[in-house]
Design an enzyme around this catalytic site. Structure first.
Site, short mmCIF file in Angstrom:
data_model
loop_
_atom_site.label_atom_id
_atom_site.label_comp_id
_atom_site.label_asym_id
_atom_site.label_seq_id
_atom_site.Cartn_x
_atom_site.Cartn_y
_atom_site.Cartn_z
N ALA A 1 0.81 -1.21 0.00
CA ALA A 1 0.00 0.00 0.00
C ALA A 1 0.85 1.27 0.00
O ALA A 1 1.17 1.81 -1.05
CB ALA A 1 -0.96 -0.01 1.19
N CYS A 2 1.22 1.77 1.18
CA CYS A 2 1.84 3.09 1.26
C CYS A 2 3.20 3.17 0.59
O CYS A 2 3.52 4.19 -0.03
CB CYS A 2 1.93 3.52 2.72
SG CYS A 2 0.29 3.70 3.49
N VAL A 3 4.00 2.14 0.68
CA VAL A 3 5.30 2.14 -0.01
C VAL A 3 5.08 2.06 -1.52
O VAL A 3 5.68 2.83 -2.28
CB VAL A 3 6.19 0.99 0.48
CG1 VAL A 3 7.42 0.83 -0.41
CG2 VAL A 3 6.62 1.22 1.92
N THR B 1 3.62 5.31 -2.93
CA THR B 1 4.63 6.37 -2.88
C THR B 1 5.62 6.21 -4.03
O THR B 1 5.99 7.19 -4.69
CB THR B 1 5.37 6.34 -1.54
OG1 THR B 1 4.45 6.68 -0.48
CG2 THR B 1 6.53 7.32 -1.51
#
Length: 242
Positions: free
Chosen positions: A174-176, A179
């Site tokens: 998700a966040c990695v 990004t």
């Protein structure tokens, strides 16, 4: 999962990677974006709610304690010794009432329990003390998965002349990942640091790093990234002098 189950999962993933690599290479994927001249380290959600036990967001503790945090410490040492920018990213929300008519959680709380990361509880969203920010490093609060979405991150990086981002943190799914995708879309050379990316689901890191390396970033080891961080200033100075 047991060690036997993990080994079988790794074996199956490796078999899938080998088959997929043949397809990707035949079709022109897995190209290299390469390291640039001015790097920054982007550490995504390595805050206590993710790095310490006892939270819904807690990630694989063995990987966190034995690989991610030690790897981050090495990267931070190299950045600090060479003057490379470091941005620590974390996530928290001011209005965590899911029944409120308005909330800074948006709709994400409909999918995952982001309501547990309350801005009032600073210990939850504080960066892990083992890799705590020092003076001159920036801690950025985000509200969505990507560190770029709705933030000033791209502008901060461009103002500092950054062309390369080394991305670490959680989660790979998700966040990695988001990004990294948005970093490439915004024109930065994207590097995923293999040992410093984690998740809470078995196999998630291996699969996502394989897929990211084919499409959105170059995946490099901590050793390779530390070597780059220690040498890039000298290389840039030599090229400028020629």
């Amino acid at each position: 999962m047991s060690d036997v189950d993990n080994k079988e999962l790794d074996r199956m993933l490796q078999k899938a990677f080998e088959a997929s690599t043949k397809i990707y290479q035949e079709r022109g994927f897995q190209r290299r974006v390469g390291f640039g001249k001015r790097p920054a380290l982007i550490s995504v959600d390595l805050a206590n709610a993710w790095t310490r036990p006892g939270n819904p967001f807690t990630c694989d503790q063995e990987a966190m304690d034995k690989e991610i945090i030690p790897g981050m410490q090495r990267l931070l040492e190299a950045c600090r010794a060479n003057g490379h920018p470091v941005i620590h990213v974390t996530t928290a929300y001011e209005i965590t009432d899911r029944n409120a008519g308005f909330t800074d959680m948006g709709l994400w709380h409909c999918k995952i329990p982001i309501d547990v990361v309350d801005l009032k509880n600073k210990d939850l969203w504080a960066i892990d003390s083992r890799i705590a920010p020092i003076e001159g490093e920036y801690t950025m609060l985000k509200k969505r998965a990507s560190s770029f979405h709705g933030t000033g991150l791209a502008g901060l990086l461009r103002a500092a002349g950054v062309d390369t981002i080394l991305v670490t943190g959680v989660t790979a799914t998700a966040c990695v990942r988001t990004t990294i995708c948005d970093g490439l879309a915004d024109g930065f050379r994207t590097i995923a640091v293999r040992e410093c990316i984690g998740d809470r689901v078995p196999g998630a890191v291996a699969w996502n790093l394989y897929d990211i390396d084919a499409k959105f970033a170059d995946v490099h080891s901590v050793d390779e990234c530390v070597d780059y961080l220690n040498k890039v200033n000298d290389t840039a100075s030599r090229i400028a002098a020629e």
